[in-house]
Design an enzyme around this catalytic site. Structure first.
Site, PDB file in Angstrom:
ATOM      1  N   ASP A 105       0.814  -1.213   0.000  1.00 23.71           N
ATOM      2  CA  ASP A 105       0.000   0.000   0.000  1.00 23.71           C
ATOM      3  C   ASP A 105       0.845   1.259   0.000  1.00 23.71           C
ATOM      4  OD1 ASP A 105       0.913  -0.233   2.692  1.00 23.71           O
ATOM      5  OD2 ASP A 105      -0.955  -1.201   3.276  1.00 23.71           O
ATOM      6  N   HIS A 154      -7.269  -5.258  10.112  1.00 25.38           N
ATOM      7  CA  HIS A 154      -6.967  -5.005   8.707  1.00 25.38           C
ATOM      8  C   HIS A 154      -5.629  -5.609   8.312  1.00 25.38           C
ATOM      9  CE1 HIS A 154      -4.985  -1.050  10.074  1.00 25.38           C
ATOM     10  NE2 HIS A 154      -4.035  -1.659   9.401  1.00 25.38           N
ATOM     11  N   GLU A 165      -9.766  -2.361   5.260  1.00 25.71           N
ATOM     12  CA  GLU A 165     -10.462  -2.088   6.509  1.00 25.71           C
ATOM     13  C   GLU A 165     -11.700  -2.981   6.666  1.00 25.71           C
ATOM     14  OE1 GLU A 165      -9.010  -0.371   8.618  1.00 25.71           O
ATOM     15  OE2 GLU A 165      -8.539   1.689   8.050  1.00 25.71           O
TER      16      GLU A 165
END
EC number: 3.5.99.6
Length: 244
Positions: free
Chosen positions: A67, A137, A142
């Site tokens: 990410d 998570h 999420e």
């Protein structure tokens, strides 16, 4: 799912680094999925030690990070691109063009997500390193009523932003969006290594590993994967030990 509980964080770090180095030594052109945050720092330190001892080379390796924050450029000290260069890439022999993170500054985030998924499809991950958020998570996937399989932009939960605020000057500086690999992408990795430390993670560790499989605890979907190696320090694993 194999779960190993270590007495010290240093033992956990060395073991995780060894798993990654062994993967690369067996397959010099291995594809590594990498994570950020506080937990992997010690693992990356141990990888750098192995590299400096000439026990592993990353010249043929390709990496994909989970990410990146939306709006932070790679030269921003709080970006994950900066983090990876600081803690790993600048200390080993991996060519920079073989390291990949989502571009959080892309004008078209949907197109960026498709680009990242295309690269992942062309280079399947051999071993994926994961941490675990307090709310369950993985990556920045999420909890919710449904999860997105592929790379996507996500609104970060308040508890996630609060957990990451310690890395920023103030809460106002913490981005509220990120681009993340989806759970489906994560589960395509051949091997997944979940590393968790600290007593504050004990409850979510138990819930993720032994509770029902549910999108309200994204990490619980790891129970569906054929090869997951869970590495816990004594505090993170204390509830599993208490229950045999």
């Amino acid at each position: 799912m194999d779960t190993i509980i270590f007495e010290t964080q240093q033992e956990l770090d060395a073991y995780a680094a060894g798993l990654i180095a062994d993967t690369v030594n067996r397959k010099p052109n291995a594809v590594l999925g990498l994570a950020t945050g506080s937990t992997p720092i010690g693992i990356y330190d141990k990888i750098v030690e192995l590299y400096n001892q000439q026990k592993v080379s990353f010249r043929g390796v390709t990496t994909f990070n989970l990410d990146e924050y939306v709006g932070l450029s790679p030269d921003d000290e709080q970006s994950y691109a900066y983090y990876m260069n600081r803690h790993l890439f600048s200390h080993i022999d991996i060519p920079q063009d073989q390291t990949h993170l989502p571009d959080g500054t892309a004008d078209n985030l949907e197109a960026e997500c498709r680009r990242y998924d295309d690269m992942l499809a062309a280079s399947p991950v051999d071993i994926q390193l994961l941490g675990l958020g307090h709310n369950g998570h993985i990556g920045f996937n999420e909890p919710g009523t449904a999860l997105t399989g592929g790379t996507h932009a996500v609104e970060l939960k308040p508890e996630t932003r609060e957990a990451n605020a310690r890395f920023f000057a103030s809460m106002d500086d913490v981005p509220d969006k990120a681009v993340t690999m989806g759970v489906g992408s994560i589960l395509k990795a051949d091997t997944i290594v979940l590393a968790v430390r600290g007593s504050d993670k004990a409850n979510i560790v138990k819930e993720a590993l032994t509770g029902p499989i549910t999108t309200s605890v994204p990490a619980s979907l790891l129970q569906t994967h054929a090869r997951v190696i869970v590495l816990l320090d004594r505090e993170a694993g204390r509830m599993l030990k208490d229950n045999g």
